[in-house]
Design a protein around this motif. Structure first.
Motif, PDB file in Angstrom:
ATOM      1  N   UNK A 270      57.393  47.630  58.181  1.00  0.00           N
ATOM      2  CA  UNK A 270      58.031  47.849  59.482  1.00  0.00           C
ATOM      3  C   UNK A 270      57.753  46.643  60.377  1.00  0.00           C
ATOM      4  N   UNK A 276      60.210  36.818  68.645  1.00  0.00           N
ATOM      5  CA  UNK A 276      60.794  35.507  68.300  1.00  0.00           C
ATOM      6  C   UNK A 276      59.769  34.383  68.300  1.00  0.00           C
ATOM      7  N   UNK A 278      56.243  32.512  66.262  1.00  0.00           N
ATOM      8  CA  UNK A 278      55.915  32.181  64.868  1.00  0.00           C
ATOM      9  C   UNK A 278      55.380  33.389  64.106  1.00  0.00           C
ATOM     10  N   UNK A 279      54.509  34.159  64.759  1.00  0.00           N
ATOM     11  CA  UNK A 279      53.920  35.325  64.095  1.00  0.00           C
ATOM     12  C   UNK A 279      55.008  36.340  63.749  1.00  0.00           C
ATOM     13  N   UNK A 281      58.302  35.810  63.287  1.00  0.00           N
ATOM     14  CA  UNK A 281      59.156  35.343  62.189  1.00  0.00           C
ATOM     15  C   UNK A 281      58.409  35.439  60.849  1.00  0.00           C
ATOM     16  N   UNK A 282      57.101  35.194  60.890  1.00  0.00           N
ATOM     17  CA  UNK A 282      56.314  35.328  59.655  1.00  0.00           C
ATOM     18  C   UNK A 282      56.299  36.784  59.187  1.00  0.00           C
ATOM     19  N   UNK A 283      56.190  37.703  60.153  1.00  0.00           N
ATOM     20  CA  UNK A 283      56.224  39.133  59.806  1.00  0.00           C
ATOM     21  C   UNK A 283      57.561  39.491  59.154  1.00  0.00           C
ATOM     22  N   UNK A 286      57.754  38.022  55.573  1.00  0.00           N
ATOM     23  CA  UNK A 286      56.945  38.700  54.550  1.00  0.00           C
ATOM     24  C   UNK A 286      57.464  40.106  54.274  1.00  0.00           C
ATOM     25  N   UNK A 289      60.342  39.952  51.829  1.00  0.00           N
ATOM     26  CA  UNK A 289      59.973  39.514  50.470  1.00  0.00           C
ATOM     27  C   UNK A 289      58.929  40.420  49.816  1.00  0.00           C
ATOM     28  N   UNK A 303      70.708  41.135  59.678  1.00  0.00           N
ATOM     29  CA  UNK A 303      70.974  39.977  58.806  1.00  0.00           C
ATOM     30  C   UNK A 303      70.519  38.661  59.432  1.00  0.00           C
ATOM     31  N   UNK A 305      67.910  38.107  61.189  1.00  0.00           N
ATOM     32  CA  UNK A 305      66.456  37.929  61.148  1.00  0.00           C
ATOM     33  C   UNK A 305      65.873  37.992  59.737  1.00  0.00           C
ATOM     34  N   UNK A 308      68.004  35.140  55.575  1.00  0.00           N
ATOM     35  CA  UNK A 308      67.571  33.969  54.802  1.00  0.00           C
ATOM     36  C   UNK A 308      66.320  34.286  53.975  1.00  0.00           C
ATOM     37  N   UNK A 311      67.210  36.032  50.826  1.00  0.00           N
ATOM     38  CA  UNK A 311      68.073  35.268  49.912  1.00  0.00           C
ATOM     39  C   UNK A 311      67.470  35.224  48.511  1.00  0.00           C
TER      40      UNK A 311
ATOM     41  N   UNK B  45      55.137  29.944  56.070  1.00  0.00           N
ATOM     42  CA  UNK B  45      55.046  30.390  57.473  1.00  0.00           C
ATOM     43  C   UNK B  45      53.957  29.609  58.204  1.00  0.00           C
ATOM     44  N   UNK B  48      55.127  25.988  58.730  1.00  0.00           N
ATOM     45  CA  UNK B  48      56.192  25.949  59.738  1.00  0.00           C
ATOM     46  C   UNK B  48      55.587  26.057  61.139  1.00  0.00           C
ATOM     47  N   UNK B 231      65.172  27.905  59.729  1.00  0.00           N
ATOM     48  CA  UNK B 231      64.325  29.006  59.257  1.00  0.00           C
ATOM     49  C   UNK B 231      65.122  30.291  59.137  1.00  0.00           C
ATOM     50  N   UNK B 232      65.907  30.617  60.163  1.00  0.00           N
ATOM     51  CA  UNK B 232      66.629  31.896  60.157  1.00  0.00           C
ATOM     52  C   UNK B 232      68.118  31.743  59.886  1.00  0.00           C
ATOM     53  N   UNK B 234      70.228  30.958  62.168  1.00  0.00           N
ATOM     54  CA  UNK B 234      71.006  31.253  63.381  1.00  0.00           C
ATOM     55  C   UNK B 234      70.263  30.783  64.621  1.00  0.00           C
ATOM     56  N   UNK B 281      48.311  32.827  64.292  1.00  0.00           N
ATOM     57  CA  UNK B 281      49.650  33.434  64.130  1.00  0.00           C
ATOM     58  C   UNK B 281      49.781  34.105  62.770  1.00  0.00           C
ATOM     59  N   UNK B 284      47.967  37.333  62.674  1.00  0.00           N
ATOM     60  CA  UNK B 284      48.752  38.377  63.355  1.00  0.00           C
ATOM     61  C   UNK B 284      49.799  38.948  62.402  1.00  0.00           C
ATOM     62  N   UNK B 285      50.468  38.043  61.697  1.00  0.00           N
ATOM     63  CA  UNK B 285      51.541  38.486  60.806  1.00  0.00           C
ATOM     64  C   UNK B 285      50.994  39.270  59.626  1.00  0.00           C
ATOM     65  N   UNK B 288      49.896  42.556  60.675  1.00  0.00           N
ATOM     66  CA  UNK B 288      50.948  43.249  61.430  1.00  0.00           C
ATOM     67  C   UNK B 288      50.448  43.690  62.804  1.00  0.00           C
ATOM     68  N   UNK B 294      48.658  40.968  70.480  1.00  0.00           N
ATOM     69  CA  UNK B 294      48.721  39.513  70.242  1.00  0.00           C
ATOM     70  C   UNK B 294      48.641  38.753  71.558  1.00  0.00           C
TER      71      UNK B 294
END
Lengths: 433, 321
Positions: A270, A276, A278-279, A281-283, A286, A289, A303, A305, A308, A311, B45, B48, B231-232, B234, B281, B284-285, B288, B294
């Protein structure tokens, strides 16, 4: 010369604030109502039918005098999502060109104070009505409009039952047309069921604005969980809850979706919010994937977020948003598998109701109450279906609701109006056309 | 003996913060049964984040160290990547070309921002706010508000990899060190930092130097925009100062970099500051962590670090007794 150049630059910088904040007088932006949806919707199609069929509705009204230009203010709280831009396009490129109206847009509003200030501007500019896509304080908006003798309508949203009860007889309240929370719940339910029926068992959920207690997102997520509880076998539950109210309550308690098993169905991951950073986008990466993941159910845009990151995997992505060309490309590339989208012309009927009120013919049910009607989504599950819907939705020559169709609403009684709005599916609308 | 002691102090000063952060983050993840660097995606990640934060920190610090607070770097990042991606999508260009166009358009928009500052002669903080709105509005106008989406373009979204990000980190660091430590522009920049009036009296021209700083910062942010976009697939629109948030990601690494910079080149300090931030970061990821937690944690780290910096002398006295 230098001074002149400096002055020109100063003026350009000042003018840029206008560019940045949106525009007015028919050049601005209509937007989606995406936050602070009401706790419970006021009235549904069924309610409306009960009210109207029992009473037989009102008689058709007389022909309207449309010779004078009517100014209508549009309150906007979002100018950048696909949904809000589609709405903007419909009002700006179709409604404004086919009706004798001047639509004035607010800046992108961020709070109730901004709403008040924008309505003041509308009133000063002699607007006869206000259509609101902003929901920071709807009761304050309505009261302000009513005090000034200006009609007020809610687009793509609904009021709570309590709110509706308190304002339904207010002569300046036109009403609300949009997805109620029941419709939002059903949208989430249908999305999850679509994959559960295919035998999928491993899901991840994108909660969008759920952590900010945005109720439409909470109800969509609750619908997904409800479908999983039903499909999860005996004893399946979400944190002990097995019914709609219980699941909604559990989400409200934590403002998150707990991962784990719902009977035989698994919620593997979830992600919520729109941080938006770095953390975040990393979430997202992962989650897309994760081993064994089959489907990402998004309460909003998925789509953009997760596309890619997913993919090269077999992960399916399902979203709720609007019909934008980017989603068509994503669907064609297999990055988006399911889209429940609002269609841009869905805001046509509330315009018709507001316009006729401004022309002196407000629509009321037999008890004298304002409109409270439900509208739902168009669901595309293939690229071909998306393209078929998108061709209609993006058309400014022949959109889903054309002038001929809306004209019938200008003189329709409540029953006919309600019946028209209730037939919102793509096939129903094509049949009416 | 004295030299080796100095070397140990240097190594200790350079390595303490990033190493300590790494150990703490690994321990936190391990305590929850999570492996911090488990998959290739985790490494990507991390790299980046290091790349983006490092370049943003460079861009922010160049002008901020000279007393020019520049809110517009986020909007330059957005507008540069929009220009580059639209050109590449319509012309079918490859990823390296998009990187190049992002860099060039970043330099252009940065230079424009600097020229406006020079011509208008208003305080830089005011000018940068106006420029931010102007670029945000411009980006909105040229995309009809939809932003740019190329999620289905596998060529342009193929960039994220540890190797590619590593190359950008090394190239970015080398270019910045060269520009500011080995060129006349860099010497002038440093001279102006230490005393503008004296420097100007000695013949240094502050106007071209200031415009040059904006151009370099713009170029760096153009690359940040490229990294974010690829990265995304968009680019989301931002209005009403919505792009300003980007600059705030650079404050913590900038302060950390400033501290580490006492023991080595300040730019290397910024890189290590970015590494520290990227480690946090990723933690955090991986765990979760809720965004509100954070934000509170990051704010506490920042405030705690500033408190330490402001009371360093007192602490040393206290420790020495």
């Amino acid at each position: 010369m230098k001074k002149l150049l400096a002055m020109i630059l100063c003026i350009a910088l000042c003018m840029s604030t206008v560019v940045g904040c949106g525009s007015t007088s028919g050049e601005g932006n209509a937007a989606a109502d995406t936050t602070n949806q009401p706790a419970e919707s006021a009235g549904t199609d069924e309610d409306a039918e009960e009210q109207t069929t029992a009473q037989g509705g009102m008689d058709a009204v007389a022909e309207l005098d449309m010779s004078k230009t009517v100014k209508i203010g549009v309150l906007v709280s979002d100018s950048t999502t696909a949904e809000s831009l589609a709405f903007q396009n419909y009002y700006k490129e179709y409604i404004a060109k086919n009706y004798n109206v001047e639509l004035m847009y607010s800046d992108e509003l961020v709070d109730a104070a901004g709403e008040k200030s924008a309505i003041d501007t509308f009133i000063t500019n002699n607007c006869k009505a206000v259509i609101s896509f902003s929901s920071f304080d709807r009761m304050a908006q309505l009261n302000q409009c009513a005090d000034a003798g200006v009609y007020y309508a809610v687009a793509t949203g609904t009021l709570t039952n309590d709110e509706y009860e308190s304002v339904k007889t207010n002569e300046y309240y036109v009403g609300a047309i949009g997805p109620s929370l029941d419709v939002e719940f059903q949208a989430g339910y249908d999305m999850a069921k679509h994959y559960l029926d295919q035998g999928k068992k491993n899901f991840a959920i994108f909660g969008g604005a759920l952590p900010y207690y945005t109720e439409m997102h909470i109800y969509r997520a609750a619908g997904m969980l409800m479908a999983m509880v039903e499909a999860g076998g005996e004893g399946a539950n979400y944190q002990g809850a097995t019914d709609k109210d219980g699941i909604v309550g559990k989400i409200f308690e934590t403002a998150t979706i707990e991962t784990g098993s719902i009977g035989s169905i698994n919620i593997l991951g979830y992600v919520g919010g729109y941080d938006m950073d770095e953390a975040w986008f990393a979430k997202c990466g992962q989650m897309a994937q994760m081993d064994g993941l089959e489907v990402i159910l998004a309460v909003g845009n998925g789509s953009d977020f997760f596309g890619t990151s997913a993919q090269g995997t077999d992960v399916k992505i399902a979203s709720v948003d609007a019909y934008a060309s980017a989603y068509g490309e994503a669907m064609e590339a297999g990055m988006l598998d399911y889209l429940a989208g609002k269609f841009s012309a869905s805001i046509g009927p509330i315009f018709a109701a507001t316009y006729r009120a401004a022309l002196g013919s407000p629509i009321r049910n037999s008890e004298g109450n304002a409109l409270a009607l439900d509208q739902g989504y168009w669901v595309a599950t293939s690229s071909e279906q998306f393209n078929e819907y998108y061709a209609v939705d993006s058309s400014v020559e022949s959109p889903a609701y054309t002038k001929d169709m809306l004209d019938t609403l200008l003189t329709a009684d409540y029953a006919a109006f309600s019946e028209f709005v209730g037939k919102y599916s793509f096939d129903d609308i094509k049949a009416i056309q | 003996m004295k030299s080796s002691k100095g070397m140990i102090t240097k190594i200790f000063g350079i390595g303490t913060i990033p190493v300590a952060t790494l150990v703490i983050m690994l321990a936190l993840c391990a305590s929850k049964g999570v492996v911090m660097f488990e998959t290739q995606g985790n490494w990507i990640a991390f790299f980046r984040a290091v790349t983006s934060v490092m370049l943003t920190t460079f861009a922010l610090s160049i002008n901020l160290n000279s007393g020019r607070f520049d809110f517009s770097i986020g909007s330059i990042s957005m507008i540069s990547s929009i220009v580059a991606s639209q050109i590449c999508i319509s012309m079918g260009f490859t990823t390296p070309v998009m990187l190049l166009i992002s860099l060039v358009s970043g330099i252009f928009f940065g230079t424009l921002s600097g020229l406006i500052y020079i011509i208008v002669k208003l305080p830089p903080i005011i000018v940068s706010l106006g420029v931010t709105l102007f670029y945000e509005g411009f980006a909105f106008a040229i995309t009809d508000g939809y932003g740019v989406s190329f999620v289905a373009n596998t060529e342009l979204t193929s960039f994220p990899s540890v190797l590619n990000y590593s190359i950008i980190i090394l190239a970015g660091l080398a270019v910045i060190i060269f520009l500011f430590d080995y060129t006349k522009f860099g010497y002038n920049y440093k001279a102006l930092l230490s005393g503008q009036k004296v420097s100007v009296n000695t013949g240094i021209k502050e106007v071209p130097n200031a415009v040059g700083c904006y151009a370099v910062a713009g170029g760096l942010m153009g690359v940040v925009g490229f990294i974010s976009a690829t990265n995304t697939g968009n680019i989301q629109m931002a209005l009403n100062f919505g792009s300003i948030g980007v600059m705030f990601t650079a404050f913590l690494p900038m302060f950390i970099g400033g501290f580490i910079g006492r023991f080595c080149n300040e730019r290397i300090g910024y890189v290590l500051g970015a590494v520290t931030t990227a480690l946090i970061s990723l933690m955090y990821a991986r765990l979760n962590v809720d965004s509100s937690i954070q934000q509170i944690t990051t704010a506490l780290i920042l405030v705690g670090f500033l408190i330490y910096l402001n009371n360093e002398g007192k602490l040393k006295k206290l420790i020495k007794g």
